[in-house]
Design an enzyme around this catalytic site. Sequence first.
Site, PDB file in Angstrom:
ATOM      1  N   GLU A  13      60.912  40.120  20.189  1.00 16.64           N
ATOM      2  CA  GLU A  13      60.028  41.052  20.905  1.00 16.64           C
ATOM      3  C   GLU A  13      59.299  41.972  19.927  1.00 16.64           C
ATOM      4  OE1 GLU A  13      60.415  44.561  24.320  1.00 16.64           O
ATOM      5  OE2 GLU A  13      62.194  43.853  23.253  1.00 16.64           O
ATOM      6  N   HIS A  14      60.044  42.665  19.095  1.00 16.49           N
ATOM      7  CA  HIS A  14      59.471  43.561  18.090  1.00 16.49           C
ATOM      8  C   HIS A  14      59.764  43.000  16.706  1.00 16.49           C
ATOM      9  CE1 HIS A  14      60.827  46.294  21.461  1.00 16.49           C
ATOM     10  NE2 HIS A  14      59.543  46.623  21.400  1.00 16.49           N
TER      11      HIS A  14
END
Length: 500
Positions: free
Chosen positions: A381-382
């Site tokens: 995600e990040h």
Amino acid sequence: MPPAGGIFHRPPTTRKSRRLTPRSACSNSTCSRTWGEQPWLLALHSIDSDRNAGRRPCKRRAIAMIRTIKSARGSVVNGGNGAMTSAVQTLLDQVEQGGDRAVRELSIRFDKFDRDSYRLTKAEIDACINSLTGREREDLDFAQDQIRNFAEAQRATLLDLEIETLPGVVLGHRNVPIQNVGCYVPGGKYPLLASAHMTVLTARVAGCERIITCAPPFQGKVAEKIVAAQALAGADEIYCLGGVQAIAAMAYGTETIAPVDMVAGPGNAYVAEAKRLLFGKVGIDLFAGPTETLVIADDSVDGELVATDLLGQAEHGVNSPAVLITNSEKLALDTVAEIGRLLTILPTAAIAAKAWEDFGEIILCETTKEMVAEADRLASEHVQVMTRDPDHFLNSMRNYGALFLGARTNVSFGDKVIGTNHTLPTNKAARYTGGLWVGKFLKTCTYQRILTDEASALIGEYGSRLSLMEGFVGHAEQSNIRVRRYGGRNVGYAMPVDPR
């Protein structure tokens, strides 16, 4: 949190890649060495992946003054299990059939919160805005300005199109805003008002006609700061509702809540499962699971910075993966030491430590090519890149929710204020989708027109033959009738048009 006795087990995933994952004991059954009696000693075990590890002696190196942690105990499971799916479906059915009465019953049951109407009045909303201090209002305005500015810049790139592809044949598309949008803002554990900016503001910039928002009560009361953020972002209707009942009320509608066409925003596992089950009845932004963070770093940064950024995201929840990919063994070990130190002072250490203990991982690579490959495999995600050449990863990586390039930025900036959207794909969904952005609230709808008889006859000629190739006689006749009327040609019923 005191350091746990244990070792790091390092099975290579490729010939060169080395993965450091926390282990409480060595998987090599021939190794009887234990390290729990020496908590400041880290053993790195290297085991040939091409052989049975249980039949091969360990190679050991001891490195002093390094904290150790426990093993990763499993992988994050996204999506509901059978019991959760059944429970959520039951709640959805209750709201669909019971409307406002069911919503009220579930709000009392799960949130201990009861009102005659869960929609806030203008006076209540104004009171929430007025409850902000001057500093809080300025901070909210600053964050919303950044998010609005970037969303507007993104919107400007989405242009309507019209082109004449053949003489007399005009094709085009229009970017049409979704009419009714429901935005969910989680707030049971923490009042995540940033999610109001990310959903409501983005939908407003897209041009959505009606935007409603739901957020649960916080500590038994209306979540004032969330409501203020929702209102300042431009919400048309604000409801103090949380959980599955909020998602269901927005999707199905009730006697007092008109249904929406799309639901956006993060939430807990039950909210995520409700969105999954309702997909098709309404549109959704994406399936969001536990927060994931991946740090890619070399020895241009230090262990304290890396550890701070890993734990800063691990505090989201006990099932939040935090991973480091590095080509520096020293940085890997320094990071472990710093995590141990920071967990003794971090107020949210109980959550962050559990997440790191169960889902923390360090992957040690020798080349940047391997680092890119491992990062793309994880599709996190990040992805925070702190290397000498972060643009190499920008230009090379393909699977990620959002990139944070260089040590001067970090995931928290993206979560709260910098301007990019924080609603991002998890559970490797970054392989096929990006995160929430202004384009998610738009439908790109095509249109066509034919300006001349000649063009209609030309397209009809090809359309007739292509339809009959597929066996669609009715389709062919739609073409044939136009060839007769606009082309003046004598074509038999359901017969192919002969080329000129």
